[in-house]
Scaffold this motif. Sequence first.
Motif, PDB file in Angstrom:
ATOM      1  N   LYS A 142     -33.909  -4.661  29.692  1.00 25.80           N
ATOM      2  CA  LYS A 142     -33.818  -3.841  31.229  1.00 25.80           C
ATOM      3  C   LYS A 142     -34.312  -2.254  31.743  1.00 25.80           C
ATOM      4  CE  LYS A 142     -29.163  -4.656  32.048  1.00 25.80           C
ATOM      5  NZ  LYS A 142     -28.434  -5.213  30.518  1.00 25.80           N
ATOM      6  N   ASP A 197     -31.826  -9.613  25.257  1.00 25.97           N
ATOM      7  CA  ASP A 197     -30.345  -9.447  26.202  1.00 25.97           C
ATOM      8  C   ASP A 197     -31.300  -9.738  27.708  1.00 25.97           C
ATOM      9  OD1 ASP A 197     -28.290  -8.914  27.450  1.00 25.97           O
ATOM     10  OD2 ASP A 197     -28.781  -7.031  27.868  1.00 25.97           O
ATOM     11  N   LYS A 215     -23.515 -15.275  29.039  1.00 31.70           N
ATOM     12  CA  LYS A 215     -22.381 -14.829  29.626  1.00 31.70           C
ATOM     13  C   LYS A 215     -21.581 -14.546  30.717  1.00 31.70           C
ATOM     14  CE  LYS A 215     -24.667 -11.125  27.594  1.00 31.70           C
ATOM     15  NZ  LYS A 215     -24.680  -9.380  26.983  1.00 31.70           N
ATOM     16  N   ILE A 266     -22.877   5.250  34.320  1.00 30.34           N
ATOM     17  CA  ILE A 266     -23.489   4.561  33.386  1.00 30.34           C
ATOM     18  C   ILE A 266     -22.016   3.559  31.968  1.00 30.34           C
ATOM     19  CG2 ILE A 266     -25.524   4.849  33.790  1.00 30.34           C
ATOM     20  CD1 ILE A 266     -25.747   6.636  31.358  1.00 30.34           C
ATOM     21  N   HIS A 302     -19.639  -4.889  26.863  1.00 30.71           N
ATOM     22  CA  HIS A 302     -21.015  -3.691  27.452  1.00 30.71           C
ATOM     23  C   HIS A 302     -19.983  -2.513  27.795  1.00 30.71           C
ATOM     24  CE1 HIS A 302     -24.488  -1.192  27.792  1.00 30.71           C
ATOM     25  NE2 HIS A 302     -23.643  -1.342  28.587  1.00 30.71           N
ATOM     26  N   GLY A 305     -21.144   0.691  28.505  1.00 29.11           N
ATOM     27  CA  GLY A 305     -21.545   1.453  28.375  1.00 29.11           C
ATOM     28  C   GLY A 305     -22.771   1.946  28.005  1.00 29.11           C
ATOM     29  N   SER A 306     -23.288   2.958  28.528  1.00 20.55           N
ATOM     30  CA  SER A 306     -24.266   3.387  27.952  1.00 20.55           C
ATOM     31  C   SER A 306     -24.627   5.387  27.745  1.00 20.55           C
ATOM     32  CB  SER A 306     -25.818   3.444  28.982  1.00 20.55           C
ATOM     33  OG  SER A 306     -26.774   2.828  28.169  1.00 20.55           O
ATOM     34  N   GLY A 326     -25.626   0.373  24.432  1.00 23.60           N
ATOM     35  CA  GLY A 326     -24.525   1.991  24.698  1.00 23.60           C
ATOM     36  C   GLY A 326     -24.979   3.067  23.800  1.00 23.60           C
ATOM     37  N   GLU A 356     -26.705  -5.567  21.773  1.00 19.69           N
ATOM     38  CA  GLU A 356     -27.697  -5.059  22.522  1.00 19.69           C
ATOM     39  C   GLU A 356     -28.432  -3.646  23.160  1.00 19.69           C
ATOM     40  OE1 GLU A 356     -25.692  -6.354  25.882  1.00 19.69           O
ATOM     41  OE2 GLU A 356     -25.209  -8.069  25.305  1.00 19.69           O
ATOM     42  N   PRO A 357     -29.077  -3.170  21.721  1.00 20.71           N
ATOM     43  CA  PRO A 357     -29.656  -1.927  22.202  1.00 20.71           C
ATOM     44  C   PRO A 357     -30.640  -2.124  23.119  1.00 20.71           C
ATOM     45  CG  PRO A 357     -30.154  -2.921  20.556  1.00 20.71           C
ATOM     46  CD  PRO A 357     -29.352  -3.457  20.726  1.00 20.71           C
ATOM     47  N   ARG A 369     -31.911   1.420  25.615  1.00 22.47           N
ATOM     48  CA  ARG A 369     -32.142   3.110  25.283  1.00 22.47           C
ATOM     49  C   ARG A 369     -32.264   3.706  23.579  1.00 22.47           C
ATOM     50  NH1 ARG A 369     -30.959   6.541  29.205  1.00 22.47           N
ATOM     51  NH2 ARG A 369     -28.156   5.445  29.534  1.00 22.47           N
ATOM     52  N   ARG A 427     -34.030   9.141  37.182  1.00 24.21           N
ATOM     53  CA  ARG A 427     -32.489  10.146  36.235  1.00 24.21           C
ATOM     54  C   ARG A 427     -31.803  11.226  36.154  1.00 24.21           C
ATOM     55  NH1 ARG A 427     -31.914   9.576  31.049  1.00 24.21           N
ATOM     56  NH2 ARG A 427     -30.034   8.590  31.117  1.00 24.21           N
ATOM     57  N   TYR A 455     -35.694   3.586  30.821  1.00 24.93           N
ATOM     58  CA  TYR A 455     -34.831   3.404  32.229  1.00 24.93           C
ATOM     59  C   TYR A 455     -35.413   4.509  33.001  1.00 24.93           C
ATOM     60  CZ  TYR A 455     -31.126   0.833  30.779  1.00 24.93           C
ATOM     61  OH  TYR A 455     -30.237   0.017  28.978  1.00 24.93           O
TER      62      TYR A 455
END
Length: 417
Positions: A63, A82, A126, A165, A202, A204-205, A242, A277-278, A280, A317, A375
């Motif tokens: 994503k 992911d 999941k 987030i 998960h 957050g980010s 995250g 699941e990185p 960013r 963003r 993003y």
Amino acid sequence: MLDSHYFHYSDKSLNCDNVSLQELGSRFGTPLYVTSTKSLVESYHAFETAFSKLPHFTCYSVKANFNLSVIRTFADLGCGCDVNSGGELYRALQAGVAPDKIIFAGVGKKKEEIAYSLGAGVLMLKAESIPELQTIDRVAGELGKIADVALRINPNVTAETHPYITTGDSKEKFGIDEAELQEVFTLLGQLPNLRLVGLDMHIGSQIFDPEYYVAATVKLLALLKVSKTMGFAIQFLDIGGGFPVTYDPAKPATPIERFADKLVPMLLPSGVTVIFEPGRYLVASASVLLTKVLYKKRNHAGKEFFVVDAGMTELIRPALYQSHHEVQAVTRNGETIVADVVGPICESSDFFARQREIDAVDEGELLAVMSCGAYASVMSSNYNGRLRPAEVMVNGSEVTLVRKRETLEQLVQNELF
Ligand code: LLP
């Protein structure tokens, strides 16, 4: 100023690896996303090195940047994916990712998407709620398959980041409440087409403090014990993504090793494979958004504006999360000015920087909006009739066009009179 290995000034001009950004702007036009392949590879290696002592499997969260060539770069390094929708699953498969290296997430999966992922043979789905578990069981039954599932737990840990987030808080829509888990474990015994293989979170980010991961991992490990005593053969603990990056040199991100220092000793004794699941972390610093200054204007109060040809349609963003992105001249002349860097969209939130000291470039010159690998392109839109930009990847001196600029025809191609 963000000056990295892969986006660096040589004399006064900014380069991506061995290629001048000025040259790329002239050749491909602006706005243009420019991604350094070597930066992607380096981030992946840094992540893998940090967690090397832990039996783990890294699934790039597509994503953050779902360009096929970006996904393929990670897949070629052995990384999994992911995905959060049928569309992302399609992209991962198109990029050549093996289905058994893909995990399928998402708080609202449709039946069709569940069937698509089971048919493709993903590693696991999941699940985030009881009704979703029931739906997956039903769809798997219809297909004559057993679905491997992980439970996404909501650990009720409020990680400090932008409120939009943070995802591990029980106020948010994500995951299964701890209070519901007993019921879920009992239910799983009654759903014949499901096999519980993982526990997942998960929180957050862009999370700077490893202690939030520690708090949530403590909960996940306690649940692992409970599920084992109930006879479930858990193979995977998924810690999510995250992990942070530096957008603002004044606020440097916590190094990934600090997360590993805390998490590896906690997770190692569990004996299960840990999934990360990185998103960013792997891609943010690898790209810039090149944009041209169209007009310089000054208002009655003496406030300066640089109106550029990219806007919130290419990088939302700042508007959505008030996030900071460095803005740097592609060719520096040594002078600076305090100005707003704004886009052409008819919204006041259409800005990249406000009252920031930036390089004093002229109309027609290029600016690079830094750290646009995550993003940015994926959240772009056609609002105001904008055409999505082209994307290029640079590896050493080699330049590859990896996404063509959208055309006016494409803007209307799905519409019918
Ligand atoms: N796994 C799950 C289940 C997620 O929901 C996400 C991100 C990730 C992994 C990857 O997180 P990362 O490592 O990239 O932090 N648009 C926002 C970020 C939204 C993140 C959504 N979920 C932004 O521009 O900051």
